[in-house]
Write an enzyme that holds these catalytic residues in place. Structure first.
Site, mmCIF file in Angstrom:
data_model
loop_
_atom_site.group_PDB
_atom_site.id
_atom_site.type_symbol
_atom_site.label_atom_id
_atom_site.label_comp_id
_atom_site.label_asym_id
_atom_site.label_seq_id
_atom_site.Cartn_x
_atom_site.Cartn_y
_atom_site.Cartn_z
ATOM 1 C CB CYS A 221 -0.978 -0.006 1.178
ATOM 2 S SG CYS A 221 -0.178 0.323 2.777
ATOM 3 C CB CYS B 208 13.911 -9.640 11.387
ATOM 4 S SG CYS B 208 14.650 -10.814 10.268
ATOM 5 C CB CYS C 252 1.529 -2.768 6.421
ATOM 6 S SG CYS C 252 0.811 -1.217 5.826
HETATM 7 FE FE FE Z 1 0.607 -1.725 3.623
#
Ligand code: FE
Length: 178
Positions: free
Chosen positions: A98, A167, A144
């Site tokens: 995104c 990581c 995310c």
């Molecule tokens: Fe995203």
């Protein structure tokens, strides 16, 4: 002293505290307004983080098989294979799903693990963390915050100043050079 003068004196004495009270409350209301203004960036951040929701078919149309496997199915790329592992330019690492900015090149370090590693996200609200007990390991998954794409894991063995090691799979990231 005339009655008029006495009246004016009394009125004056009474008005002083009232006017002080008024100015105090006007300061308070100004402070309230300012705190509302100060809160605006946070609400803008929540607009920025308006969830990106897509169907599996839509994601498959936008991502390679490996990107889909890592981002949407919580897979892991093989170590030492990612294009961004050795990226040393100044810039911002964004979400491959995104394009949300996730990590700054300033916080990238060589961990020796074979995956891009960072000691902190670009903004705490741009990533979410969830407990991951898969395979009997007690790990913390990093996602995310906008599209819920799987990024990698965070560990407590990173360098100063945070002591954290994010990581992150290279295929979960894009890089925007400064
Ligand atoms: Fe995203």
């Amino acid at each position: 002293m005339t009655y008029l003068m006495q009246f004016l004196l009394v009125a004056f004495v009474l008005l002083i505290p009232m006017s002080c009270q008024q100015s105090k409350s006007s300061i308070q209301s100004k402070e309230n307004k300012e705190s509302k203004v100060a809160a605006t960036p946070a609400s803008m951040a929540s607009d920025t983080l308006k969830k990106v929701v897509k169907t599996a078919a839509q994601w498959k149309g936008e991502l390679t098989d490996l990107e889909y496997n890592v981002l949407r199915e919580k897979g892991t790329e093989r170590p030492n294979t990612g294009d961004l592992l050795k990226e040393k330019s100044a810039g911002v690492f964004t979400c491959r799903g995104c394009q949300l900015p996730l990590f700054s090149s300033e916080t990238k370090f060589e961990s020796g693990t074979g995956w891009p590693s960072f000691y902190q996200p670009i903004n705490d609200v741009h990533v979410t963390e969830e407990t991951d007990n898969k395979y009997g390991w007690n790990r913390v998954e990093v996602l995310c915050a906008r599209c819920d794409g799987h990024l990698g894991h965070v560990f407590n063995d990173g360098p100063k100043p945070t002591g954290l090691r994010y990581c992150i799979n290279s295929v979960s990231l894009d890089f925007v050079k400064e």
